[in-house]
Design an enzyme around this catalytic site. Structure first.
Site, PDB file in Angstrom:
ATOM      1  N   GLN A  22       0.802  -1.225   0.000  1.00 27.31           N
ATOM      2  CA  GLN A  22       0.000   0.000   0.000  1.00 27.31           C
ATOM      3  C   GLN A  22       0.836   1.277   0.000  1.00 27.31           C
ATOM      4  O   GLN A  22       0.322   2.330  -0.390  1.00 27.31           O
ATOM      5  CB  GLN A  22      -0.949   0.001   1.195  1.00 27.31           C
ATOM      6  CG  GLN A  22      -1.991  -1.119   1.114  1.00 27.31           C
ATOM      7  CD  GLN A  22      -2.980  -1.064   2.255  1.00 27.31           C
ATOM      8  OE1 GLN A  22      -2.753  -1.663   3.301  1.00 27.31           O
ATOM      9  NE2 GLN A  22      -4.080  -0.360   2.069  1.00 27.31           N
ATOM     10  N   ASN A 166      -1.702 -10.589   8.651  1.00 23.95           N
ATOM     11  CA  ASN A 166      -2.746  -9.595   8.816  1.00 23.95           C
ATOM     12  C   ASN A 166      -4.032 -10.075   8.153  1.00 23.95           C
ATOM     13  O   ASN A 166      -4.066 -10.297   6.941  1.00 23.95           O
ATOM     14  CB  ASN A 166      -2.332  -8.269   8.172  1.00 23.95           C
ATOM     15  CG  ASN A 166      -3.413  -7.211   8.345  1.00 23.95           C
ATOM     16  OD1 ASN A 166      -3.617  -6.708   9.452  1.00 23.95           O
ATOM     17  ND2 ASN A 166      -4.140  -6.898   7.284  1.00 23.95           N
ATOM     18  N   GLU A 167      -5.084 -10.244   8.938  1.00 21.39           N
ATOM     19  CA  GLU A 167      -6.423 -10.500   8.419  1.00 21.39           C
ATOM     20  C   GLU A 167      -6.504 -11.662   7.437  1.00 21.39           C
ATOM     21  O   GLU A 167      -6.766 -11.456   6.238  1.00 21.39           O
ATOM     22  CB  GLU A 167      -6.981  -9.221   7.787  1.00 21.39           C
ATOM     23  CG  GLU A 167      -7.034  -8.048   8.745  1.00 21.39           C
ATOM     24  CD  GLU A 167      -7.674  -6.799   8.128  1.00 21.39           C
ATOM     25  OE1 GLU A 167      -7.942  -6.800   6.918  1.00 21.39           O
ATOM     26  OE2 GLU A 167      -7.922  -5.842   8.876  1.00 21.39           O
ATOM     27  N   GLU A 364      -5.312  -1.899  14.019  1.00 23.51           N
ATOM     28  CA  GLU A 364      -5.828  -0.975  13.000  1.00 23.51           C
ATOM     29  C   GLU A 364      -7.186  -0.450  13.434  1.00 23.51           C
ATOM     30  O   GLU A 364      -8.040  -1.218  13.886  1.00 23.51           O
ATOM     31  CB  GLU A 364      -6.035  -1.658  11.636  1.00 23.51           C
ATOM     32  CG  GLU A 364      -4.782  -2.047  10.911  1.00 23.51           C
ATOM     33  CD  GLU A 364      -5.073  -2.699   9.558  1.00 23.51           C
ATOM     34  OE1 GLU A 364      -6.151  -2.442   8.975  1.00 23.51           O
ATOM     35  OE2 GLU A 364      -4.217  -3.452   9.097  1.00 23.51           O
ATOM     36  N   TRP A 411      -4.895   3.342  11.691  1.00 26.23           N
ATOM     37  CA  TRP A 411      -4.794   3.102  10.252  1.00 26.23           C
ATOM     38  C   TRP A 411      -5.279   4.355   9.562  1.00 26.23           C
ATOM     39  O   TRP A 411      -6.444   4.665   9.640  1.00 26.23           O
ATOM     40  CB  TRP A 411      -5.629   1.895   9.803  1.00 26.23           C
ATOM     41  CG  TRP A 411      -5.360   1.650   8.339  1.00 26.23           C
ATOM     42  CD1 TRP A 411      -6.029   2.196   7.276  1.00 26.23           C
ATOM     43  CD2 TRP A 411      -4.289   0.870   7.784  1.00 26.23           C
ATOM     44  NE1 TRP A 411      -5.445   1.802   6.091  1.00 26.23           N
ATOM     45  CE2 TRP A 411      -4.375   0.996   6.378  1.00 26.23           C
ATOM     46  CE3 TRP A 411      -3.261   0.096   8.349  1.00 26.23           C
ATOM     47  CZ2 TRP A 411      -3.470   0.353   5.522  1.00 26.23           C
ATOM     48  CZ3 TRP A 411      -2.376  -0.531   7.488  1.00 26.23           C
ATOM     49  CH2 TRP A 411      -2.488  -0.403   6.086  1.00 26.23           C
TER      50      TRP A 411
HETATM   51  C1  GBH Z   1      -7.912  -3.332   6.600  1.00 24.69           C
HETATM   52  O1  GBH Z   1      -8.839  -4.302   6.256  1.00 24.69           O
HETATM   53  C2  GBH Z   1      -6.619  -3.646   5.952  1.00 24.69           C
HETATM   54  O2  GBH Z   1      -5.779  -4.371   6.831  1.00 24.69           O
HETATM   55  C3  GBH Z   1      -5.882  -2.455   5.419  1.00 24.69           C
HETATM   56  O3  GBH Z   1      -4.866  -2.880   4.570  1.00 24.69           O
HETATM   57  C4  GBH Z   1      -6.850  -1.535   4.722  1.00 24.69           C
HETATM   58  O4  GBH Z   1      -6.215  -0.468   4.103  1.00 24.69           O
HETATM   59  C5  GBH Z   1      -7.821  -1.047   5.752  1.00 24.69           C
HETATM   60  O5  GBH Z   1      -8.493  -2.113   6.317  1.00 24.69           O
HETATM   61  C6  GBH Z   1      -8.874  -0.109   5.196  1.00 24.69           C
HETATM   62  O6  GBH Z   1      -9.702  -0.773   4.289  1.00 24.69           O
HETATM   63  O7  GBH Z   1     -18.805  -3.948   3.318  1.00 24.69           O
HETATM   64  O8  GBH Z   1     -19.025  -6.288   2.798  1.00 24.69           O
HETATM   65  O9  GBH Z   1     -17.442  -4.954   1.577  1.00 24.69           O
HETATM   66  C7  GBH Z   1     -10.138  -4.015   6.655  1.00 24.69           C
HETATM   67  C8  GBH Z   1     -11.041  -5.213   6.462  1.00 24.69           C
HETATM   68  C9  GBH Z   1     -12.758  -6.022   5.092  1.00 24.69           C
HETATM   69  C10 GBH Z   1     -13.165  -4.138   6.502  1.00 24.69           C
HETATM   70  C11 GBH Z   1     -13.922  -5.666   4.247  1.00 24.69           C
HETATM   71  C12 GBH Z   1     -14.370  -3.803   5.703  1.00 24.69           C
HETATM   72  C13 GBH Z   1     -15.977  -4.496   4.170  1.00 24.69           C
HETATM   73  C14 GBH Z   1     -16.951  -5.599   4.010  1.00 24.69           C
HETATM   74  N1  GBH Z   1     -12.188  -4.832   5.695  1.00 24.69           N
HETATM   75  N2  GBH Z   1     -14.907  -4.948   5.047  1.00 24.69           N
HETATM   76  S1  GBH Z   1     -18.137  -5.171   2.832  1.00 24.69           S
END
Ligand code: GBH
Length: 462
Positions: A22, A166-167, A364, A411
């Protein structure tokens, strides 16, 4: 009139986070190999603005300037991730200059009194590993452990805090299930298998790092949580929330606690073939290798509602979900359209504390808003400053209710390449002009800096 301050515990860890793909750019510098994100960003229509991380924030070349900004903001810690394809371009063989950048960055941080917090995998799998099957291949877990051990050997004399992955939720379910992230596959059964292999990779890396333990090592994984909010209080509503919470949150958490994958979730995904066969004898013990802290990534809760037919298809693409839908977010939203829900954050931290008994670090939390540099040269982003204030009050509430929360990493340090959204969503405490790469500390960055200096957040006026 002085506003009461909510004081955080002594030794509370404050900082900000980024991830390699990123922010780094330097896509071929020092012999970096390509990753699944280099490939995915070339797929037509995959990224909202058609952009890639080829240059991103050019942190690879501008890290010294960025560390100076961290020092100016008084950040005690910086969480960054390592690009596996920089360290091992083919996914297996260490490149001679592979760790050089991370040595330089670590030394620069330490010279400025900033603690490095290293994440070993934030989604940028070497393309060579993907070509051999990626996270659908069990062997990728073994390769990851070798890579993790190599990086730890190189940096552990100066780095104490480590996060394996991570995740895994995003890497597995967005990468292999919904196809929104690299490598862009859309197969829910495969997504579950990928999820298990990511968890296995975590466990194997934990064991590899423990076997070459250094004094001071503090090891973790970072999971993203989205608490389920049902829009009613019937048994069917509670069942809808159980299903969502199961696959989103407990599927990745329970194995870390020695409980294996939750039975109710295994039943929900029974119609998707492959997961049970992917779990070999002994795997669950590997996944249960004790961690020293749990990284908690929190952005927003998810609203859910039951459908009349419990077998009906869901509008939510997570594996196994039937008979329920996700509802649109309500109330105050970020520019990403995510709901601002600090109370859910408090509830989550209190639940995690009780459910896991493991020290928690918020790895985060943050929000996207549309920021611009004003005529006065500043970036006025009061919504983000408020977001931080409210979410830090939420963390403080959890702490005052006894939750063992040891730190908070925002974050993000910088506006950066926001995955499928490209450069259209800005999460930074520091604004980045992606034409000139000029950095401007946002008002929210100064606000966060004052909170850190006080080790306290102002209480809400009553
Ligand atoms: C993080 O993931 C990441 O670790 C980071 O890299 C990223 O930049 C940051 O968040 C911001 O996005 O509404 O059904 O599409 C966050 C995990 C997964 C949270 C998807 C929000 C949306 C589900 N994300 N989720 S949906």
């Amino acid at each position: 009139m002085t506003r009461a301050m909510l004081q955080f515990p002594r030794d509370f860890l404050w900082g900000a986070a980024t991830a390699s793909y990123q922010v780094e750019g330097g896509a071929t510098a020092d012999g970096r190999g390509s990753s699944i994100w280099d490939a995915f960003t070339r797929v037509n229509g995959a990224i909202a603005d058609g952009a890639s991380g080829d240059v991103a924030c050019d942190h690879f070349h501008r890290y010294a300037e960025d560390v100076a900004l961290m020092a100016e903001l008084g950040l005690p810690a910086y969480r960054f991730s390592i690009a596996w394809s920089r360290v091992m371009p083919d996914g297996a063989t260490p490149s001679p200059r592979g760790l050089d950048f991370y040595h330089r960055l670590t030394d620069e941080l330490l010279a400025n009194g900033i603690e490095p917090v290293v994440t070993l995998y934030h989604w940028d799998l070497p393309q060579a590993v993907e070509d051999d099957g990626g996270w659908l291949d069990r062997d990728t877990a073994a390769r990851f452990a070798d890579y993790a051990a190599h990086v730890h050997s190189g940096l552990a004399d100066r780095v104490d805090r480590w996060t394996t992955i991570n995740e895994p939720f995003c890497a597995a379910f967005l990468g292999y299930g919904s196809g929104v992230h690299a490598p862009g596959r859309t197969d829910k059964a495969a997504a579950l298998v990928a999820g298990h292999h990511l968890m296995l990779a975590h466990g194997r890396a934990m064991r590899a790092l423990r076997s070459q333990a250094r004094p001071g090592d503090s090891l973790s994984i970072a999971l993203n949580f989205s608490p389920a909010i049902a829009d009613g209080d019937t048994a069917a509503h509670r069942e809808a929330a159980r299903k969502f919470d199961g696959i989103h949150n407990r599927f990745f958490l329970d194995p870390l606690l020695g409980k294996g994958y939750p039975d109710d979730v295994l039943a929900d995904v029974e119609h998707l073939p492959g997961l049970r066969d992917a779990i070999a004898d002994g795997d669950l013990e590997v996944l249960a290798e004790p961690i020293d802290w749990l990284g908690v990534n929190y952005y927003a809760p998810t609203r859910v509602t039951p459908l009349d037919d419990p077998r009906a298809a869901s509008n939510c693409p997570l594996p196994g979900l039937l008979g329920m839908d996700v509802l649109p977010p309500r109330g105050k939203l970020t520019s990403f359209g995510w709901e601002q829900a600090p109370d859910s954050f408090t509830d989550l931290l209190c639940w995690l504390d009780e459910y896991t008994g493991i020290p928690l670090v918020v790895a985060e939390n943050g929000a996207a808003f549309t920021d611009t540099v004003s005529a006065d040269g500043a970036v006025h982003d009061p919504e983000r400053a408020d977001y931080y204030t409210e979410h830090l009050r939420a963390v403080h509430r959890a702490v005052s209710r006894g939750a063992d929360v040891r730190g908070y990493l925002a974050w993000s340090l910088l506006d950066n390449f926001e995955w499928a959204m490209g450069y259209t969503q800005r999460f930074g405490l520091v604004h980045v002009d992606f034409d000139t790469l000029r950095r401007t500390v946002k008002d929210s960055g100064r606000h966060f800096s004052r909170i850190i200096a006080a080790n306290a957040v102002p209480a809400a006026s009553t």
